[in-house]
Enzyme design. Structure first.
Site, short mmCIF file in Angstrom:
data_model
loop_
_atom_site.label_atom_id
_atom_site.label_comp_id
_atom_site.label_asym_id
_atom_site.label_seq_id
_atom_site.Cartn_x
_atom_site.Cartn_y
_atom_site.Cartn_z
N GLY A 127 0.80 -1.22 0.00
CA GLY A 127 0.00 0.00 0.00
C GLY A 127 0.83 1.28 0.00
N ASP B 157 12.36 -12.58 -2.11
CA ASP B 157 11.78 -12.86 -0.79
C ASP B 157 12.81 -12.45 0.26
OD1 ASP B 157 10.87 -14.09 1.64
OD2 ASP B 157 9.54 -15.31 0.38
N GLY C 161 9.37 -3.49 2.74
CA GLY C 161 8.87 -4.87 2.70
C GLY C 161 8.80 -5.50 4.08
N SER D 17 3.31 -6.19 7.89
CA SER D 17 3.03 -4.79 8.23
C SER D 17 1.97 -4.59 9.31
CB SER D 17 2.61 -4.04 6.96
OG SER D 17 1.43 -4.61 6.44
N HIS E 108 4.37 1.74 16.31
CA HIS E 108 4.10 0.63 17.23
C HIS E 108 5.36 0.17 17.98
CE1 HIS E 108 -0.09 0.46 16.24
NE2 HIS E 108 0.22 0.50 14.96
N TYR F 16 4.82 -7.22 16.24
CA TYR F 16 5.16 -6.34 15.12
C TYR F 16 6.01 -5.15 15.61
CZ TYR F 16 4.18 -2.59 11.72
OH TYR F 16 4.28 -1.54 10.83
N LYS G 215 9.96 -3.93 14.76
CA LYS G 215 10.37 -2.62 14.26
C LYS G 215 11.48 -2.04 15.14
CE LYS G 215 7.77 -2.42 10.65
NZ LYS G 215 8.37 -2.41 9.31
N1 LIG Z 1 0.75 1.77 6.14
C1 LIG Z 1 1.15 2.54 7.17
O1 LIG Z 1 0.51 3.54 7.50
C2 LIG Z 1 2.40 2.15 7.94
C3 LIG Z 1 2.58 2.66 9.23
C4 LIG Z 1 3.75 2.35 9.93
C5 LIG Z 1 4.71 1.55 9.33
N2 LIG Z 1 4.49 1.03 8.09
C6 LIG Z 1 5.51 0.16 7.49
O2 LIG Z 1 5.73 0.57 6.15
C7 LIG Z 1 5.96 -0.57 5.33
C8 LIG Z 1 4.94 -0.61 4.19
O3 LIG Z 1 3.64 -0.71 4.75
P1 LIG Z 1 2.38 -1.09 3.85
O4 LIG Z 1 1.19 -0.57 4.54
O5 LIG Z 1 2.63 -0.73 2.44
O6 LIG Z 1 2.39 -2.68 4.00
P2 LIG Z 1 1.81 -3.76 2.99
O7 LIG Z 1 1.49 -4.97 3.80
O8 LIG Z 1 0.75 -3.18 2.13
O9 LIG Z 1 3.07 -4.07 2.06
C9 LIG Z 1 4.16 -4.85 2.50
C10 LIG Z 1 4.73 -5.57 1.29
O10 LIG Z 1 5.80 -6.39 1.75
C11 LIG Z 1 5.76 -7.60 1.03
N3 LIG Z 1 6.37 -8.66 1.81
C12 LIG Z 1 5.92 -9.21 2.98
N4 LIG Z 1 6.73 -10.20 3.36
C13 LIG Z 1 7.71 -10.29 2.43
C14 LIG Z 1 8.84 -11.13 2.28
N5 LIG Z 1 9.13 -12.10 3.15
N6 LIG Z 1 9.62 -10.94 1.20
C15 LIG Z 1 9.35 -9.98 0.29
N7 LIG Z 1 8.29 -9.15 0.37
C16 LIG Z 1 7.49 -9.31 1.44
C17 LIG Z 1 4.28 -7.89 0.78
O11 LIG Z 1 4.11 -8.72 -0.36
C18 LIG Z 1 3.72 -6.49 0.59
O12 LIG Z 1 3.60 -6.14 -0.77
C19 LIG Z 1 5.88 -1.79 6.25
O13 LIG Z 1 7.19 -2.12 6.65
C20 LIG Z 1 5.08 -1.28 7.43
O14 LIG Z 1 5.39 -2.00 8.60
C21 LIG Z 1 3.36 1.31 7.38
#
Ligand SMILES: NC(=O)c1ccc[n+]([C@@H]2O[C@H](COP(=O)([O-])OP(=O)(O)OC[C@H]3O[C@@H](n4cnc5c(N)ncnc54)[C@H](O)[C@@H]3O)[C@@H](O)[C@H]2O)c1
Length: 269
Positions: A11, A48, A69, A72, A110, A133, A137
């Protein structure tokens, strides 16, 4: 400059990709699953995080990494461990082996979710994760610090609040970040000449902020977006939510309430 973005099908990456156009010579997108509709400056390398060989291929010729990646949200320890502990370590090792100079790590609010909403915290207080989670982090921030001090990488860990075009409820009025402001922080991580390693909060200009984000401002961060411009929308959405007697006390919200069997009196300081 050639940039690798992990988690490229996710996302946040999907919001950032159009904003990166024209900024860097090439953006290599990496994920377990292919992202949609590649632009001319983008290339996809499947990798991966649990597989060092595929990460080595993704990191070849890269100058800076935006590491999004991983798992999340809260989940089973096995899944968090594989993607965010082993996977995060593998990513930094692959970066070092490939001579990548910079890593921007997507940390999370978090990591400090068990601070109360009445608290004001900077980045010098101890971590206080609210979930497996959040623990992962905090681990990622430690790995980034280690690779900067020991191996000379330049690392920015961004404790992201919640990314989106608008804040979705009352909690998000305090922690929201617009994708354009997140990009501004990422660019500090990829480009600031004096960065060594730092932790910053990933938030826009939020009047209800719980965080002292002076490290980000010292590095030149100038957020453009204000959560308070969307206050009516956020509070209208909040009014439809049931009260959460545990989650509403803490910065991490529902992540704190899930499985909670602690002592509220002892978590008050
Ligand atoms: N969305 C938010 O508001 C938010 C807030 C705080 C932190 N984050 C962090 O930002 C990052 C992106 O968040 P997001 O909302 O886009 O998450 P998301 O879950 O939409 O995307 C994460 C992506 O990582 C990939 N992934 C998961 N495991 C994997 C693996 N073993 N190997 C390769 N790819 C892998 C998934 O296929 C996915 O496309 C994450 O690290 C999340 O923890 C996001």
């Amino acid at each position: 400059m050639r940039v690798l973005m992990t988690g490229a099908a996710g996302g946040v990456a999907t919001m950032l990709r159009p904003l990166l156009a024209g900024l860097y010579d090439e953006v290599v997108l990496s994920d377990r699953q292919a992202p949609e509709a590649l632009a001319s400056h983008e290339r996809f390398v499947a990798a991966d995080l649990a597989d060092p060989a595929s990460l080595a291929a993704a990191c070849a010729g890269i100058d800076g990494i935006i590491h999004l990646g991983g798992h999340s949200v809260e989940g089973e320890w096995q899944a968090i461990h594989s993607a965010n502990i082993v996977g995060c370590w593998n990513l930094f090792e692959a970066a070092r082996d490939a001579g990548v100079q910079r890593v921007v790590f997507a940390s999370s609010n978090h990591a400090v979710g068990f601070y109360r909403r009445r608290d004001r915290i900077g980045v010098d207080e101890p971590v206080r994760p609210d979930s497996r989670y959040g623990v992962s982090k905090a681990f990622g921030e430690a790995v980034g610090s280690f690779f900067a001090d020991k191996f000379g990488l330049r690392v920015l860990s961004i404790r992201i609040g919640n990314v989106g075009t608008v804040p979705l409820d009352r909690r998000r009025l305090s922690i929201w970040i617009h994708p354009e402001d997140l990009l501004a922080l990422i660019r500090i991580g990829l480009e600031h000449p004096e960065l060594h390693q730092a932790i910053v909060y990933g938030e826009s200009k939020n009047e209800r902020s719980w965080w002292d984000n002076r490290t980000a401002y010292r590095l030149g961060y100038e957020p453009k977006h204000r959560a308070e411009d969307h206050v009516e929308l956020a509070l209208a959405a909040q009014a439809k939510l049931p009260p959460d007697p545990i989650g509403d006390l803490f910065q991490g919200g529902t992540f704190c309430a899930a499985e909670f069997a602690g002592d509220l009196k002892r978590t008050s300081s």
